[in-house]
Design a protein around this motif. Structure first.
Motif, short mmCIF file in Angstrom:
data_model
loop_
_atom_site.label_atom_id
_atom_site.label_comp_id
_atom_site.label_asym_id
_atom_site.label_seq_id
_atom_site.Cartn_x
_atom_site.Cartn_y
_atom_site.Cartn_z
N UNK A 110 1.00 -1.36 -0.04
CA UNK A 110 0.08 0.10 -0.15
C UNK A 110 0.79 1.32 0.07
N UNK A 131 2.15 1.71 -3.49
CA UNK A 131 1.16 1.95 -4.53
C UNK A 131 0.75 3.53 -4.26
N UNK A 160 2.92 5.68 -3.69
CA UNK A 160 4.18 6.35 -4.51
C UNK A 160 4.85 6.88 -3.32
N UNK A 180 -17.34 3.27 4.71
CA UNK A 180 -16.83 4.58 5.09
C UNK A 180 -18.15 5.57 4.62
N UNK A 222 -17.98 9.62 6.46
CA UNK A 222 -17.50 10.76 5.73
C UNK A 222 -18.22 11.35 4.61
N UNK A 269 0.01 11.49 -8.91
CA UNK A 269 -0.91 10.39 -8.69
C UNK A 269 -0.21 9.13 -9.08
N UNK A 270 -0.57 8.28 -8.09
CA UNK A 270 -0.22 6.85 -8.24
C UNK A 270 -1.22 6.10 -8.95
N UNK A 321 -6.39 2.56 -7.68
CA UNK A 321 -7.00 1.17 -7.48
C UNK A 321 -7.96 1.27 -6.30
N UNK A 328 -8.02 0.07 -3.22
CA UNK A 328 -7.40 0.64 -1.87
C UNK A 328 -6.86 2.01 -1.97
N UNK A 329 -6.42 2.75 -3.01
CA UNK A 329 -6.31 4.14 -3.15
C UNK A 329 -7.33 5.09 -3.34
N UNK A 343 -8.57 7.62 -1.31
CA UNK A 343 -7.46 8.52 -0.60
C UNK A 343 -7.49 9.68 -1.64
N UNK A 344 -7.25 9.39 -2.82
CA UNK A 344 -7.19 10.17 -3.71
C UNK A 344 -8.59 11.07 -4.05
N UNK A 350 -10.53 11.87 -1.73
CA UNK A 350 -10.42 12.64 -0.53
C UNK A 350 -9.39 14.02 -0.74
N UNK A 351 -8.58 13.62 -1.35
CA UNK A 351 -7.34 14.45 -1.63
C UNK A 351 -7.89 15.68 -2.79
#
Lengths: 90, 388
Positions: free
Chosen positions: A49, A52, A54, B78, B81, B106-107, B110, B112-113, B116-117, B119-120
């Motif tokens: 994680x 991923x 970065x 979630x 939020x 940006x990575x 997927x 799991x991410x 987060x993105x 939210x960002x």
């Protein structure tokens, strides 16, 4: 961070292999349990994680907070632990 | 805010388009059919207007609508939020493109991410009108607003201010004259408190404030007018209020209606004076402290002569420097060394000659001895020995 914990040193000293997620600095019993519930049972899964994202500190901290409710210090410990591990073994 | 509930399918495409644009919904591709517009309208505008009616706050509108929509779309855990809808509606590629617009590294997006993105991006999309030091993040711990009792005080003050203004408007009896004085005082104070605007001529602030003043003034003016005929009791109240007002401008840096608006320019001025400093939670930005000369570092005071303060010291130092230059020193050293060598060689030469002289003399003596011996053998040997 001025000094690093024993756990941090131990984790950074060697390849993580099949270490449990609780071997990560900043991840204790409680957070480890929470992470395991979410499927992050091994340290390398958290590393995945981390990678991923970065190696982005902000995102990783956010993720750790969302996933297991880690506080700022725990986030920082875990982040620096993984980052240093990557610096030496990746 | 659409105050109607219409079937979006009956609206024209252009109307749908403008509605969507008004709600800052990303428009679908130009060649997409009306269905796409209707779908978007149903999803965004209708949901949002529904939230409008249900929610009390205007600010929470978009988020509330988003959460309601999201709950049906996402079955993740979630739900606590609040999500802005158009962010969660974006595809991975769109999300990545939007984040790239904001310069985010940006990575891979997927499962799991993605949260987060999202939210960002939501944080980035949020207008940065308010500096983060007064942000909602601290609202739980620290609040900008005063406590309840102080709020009551504020209300009182507000009323006073209003009554004073009302007096200025009425200008009828002699009482009003006094109030006029008060008004001058207050205006004065007001000017003093608007002082930072000398540096920050933000007409928007002024414009936004002046209607407030007039509103308060007119509002209480009506109140005073209606109270006036009521009798002495209300006038007493008025007097009391006036007394309170008369006291406040002189002494207390009183909390008033304008405080919240007043805080902004101050922080702006700080930002203006120290550009490049990040806003801190306390609002006080501290720079790295530089050592004060001679205060903490004691040895500094002995460095004062170092600074070329007077021309005399400079001259002297230059004199000292040029008194015996290095090459002269070398020359003198060489001279002295040469002199020593000469002396030494002379000293070595001198003993040579005496020994030579001595040898010479001894040779002579030998000859002399020989002569003498020959002479002595002829005459008197003890004499020779005595001579030797």
């Amino acid at each position: 961070m001025s000094s690093t914990s024993q756990k941090h040193k131990e984790f950074v000293a060697e390849p993580m292999g099949e270490k449990s997620v609780m071997a990560l600095a900043g991840i204790g019993e409680v957070l480890g349990k929470r992470l395991e519930e979410k499927g992050f049972d091994k340290a390398y899964v958290v590393l995945g994680q981390f990678l991923v994202l970065k190696k982005d500190e902000e995102l990783f901290r956010d993720w750790l907070k969302d996933t297991c409710g880690a506080n700022a210090k725990q986030q920082g410990d875990c982040y620096s632990c993984l980052r240093e591990w990557c610096d030496s073994f990746l | 805010m659409p105050s109607f509930v219409e079937d979006p399918a009956q609206l024209s495409k252009r109307r749908l388009r403008s509605e969507l644009a008004a709600h800052s919904v990303p428009l679908p591709a130009a060649d997409s059919g009306k269905e796409a517009y209707v779908e978007l309208y149903r999803r965004h505008v209708a949901a949002r207007s529904g939230a409008d009616f249900s929610s009390d706050e205007d600010e929470g509108r978009g988020q509330a609508g988003g959460s309601g929509e999201e709950a049906s779309i996402r079955d993740e855990g979630q739900k606590t939020e609040l999500e802005v809808m158009d962010v969660s509606q974006l595809t991975d590629v769109e999300l990545k493109a939007r984040l790239l617009q904001y310069g985010v590294n940006v990575g891979p997006i997927v499962a799991s991410t993605r949260t987060l993105y999202e939210k960002k991006l939501r944080i980035l999309l949020k207008p940065v009108s308010q500096p983060p030091l007064n942000g909602a993040g601290y609202a739980a711990q620290y609040s900008d607003v005063e406590d309840e009792d102080e709020d009551d005080d504020d209300d009182d003050e507000e009323r006073d201010y209003g009554s004073v203004h009302a007096g200025g408007h009425l200008e009828a009896d002699e009482e009003q004259d006094q109030e006029g004085h008060n008004q001058v005082g207050l205006r004065f104070q007001g000017d003093a408190r608007y002082y930072p605007q000398c540096f920050l001529p933000s007409s928007g602030m002024l414009e936004s404030r002046s209607p407030d003043i007039s509103k308060v003034a007119t509002g209480t003016k009506v109140g005073v007018n209606s109270e006036m005929p009521l009798g002495p009791s209300s006038q007493m109240d008025l007097m009391k209020d006036k007394n309170a007002t008369r006291k406040s401008p002189a002494f207390s840096p009183k909390p008033s209606v304008f405080r919240p608006q007043f805080k902004e320019p101050v922080s702006d001025i700080l930002m203006e004076m120290f550009p490049g400093t990040e806003p801190t939670p306390t609002g006080i930005s501290a720079t790295c402290r530089r050592p004060i000369k001679g205060a903490a570092g004691r040895p500094v005071q002995f460095k004062y002569p170092d600074t070329p303060s007077s021309p005399g010291t400079k001259e002297r130092r230059e004199l000292q420097r040029h008194l015996v230059p290095t090459w002269i020193q070398m020359l003198v050293f060489l001279l002295v060394a040469f002199l020593f060598y000469l002396i030494f060689s002379a000293m070595q030469g001198v003993p040579d000659s005496p020994s030579a002289v001595l040898l010479h003399r001894s040779g002579h003596e030998g000859e002399l001895l020989g002569d003498l011996s020959s002479f002595a053998t002829s005459e008197d040997p003890p004499l020779v020995s005595g001579e030797e």
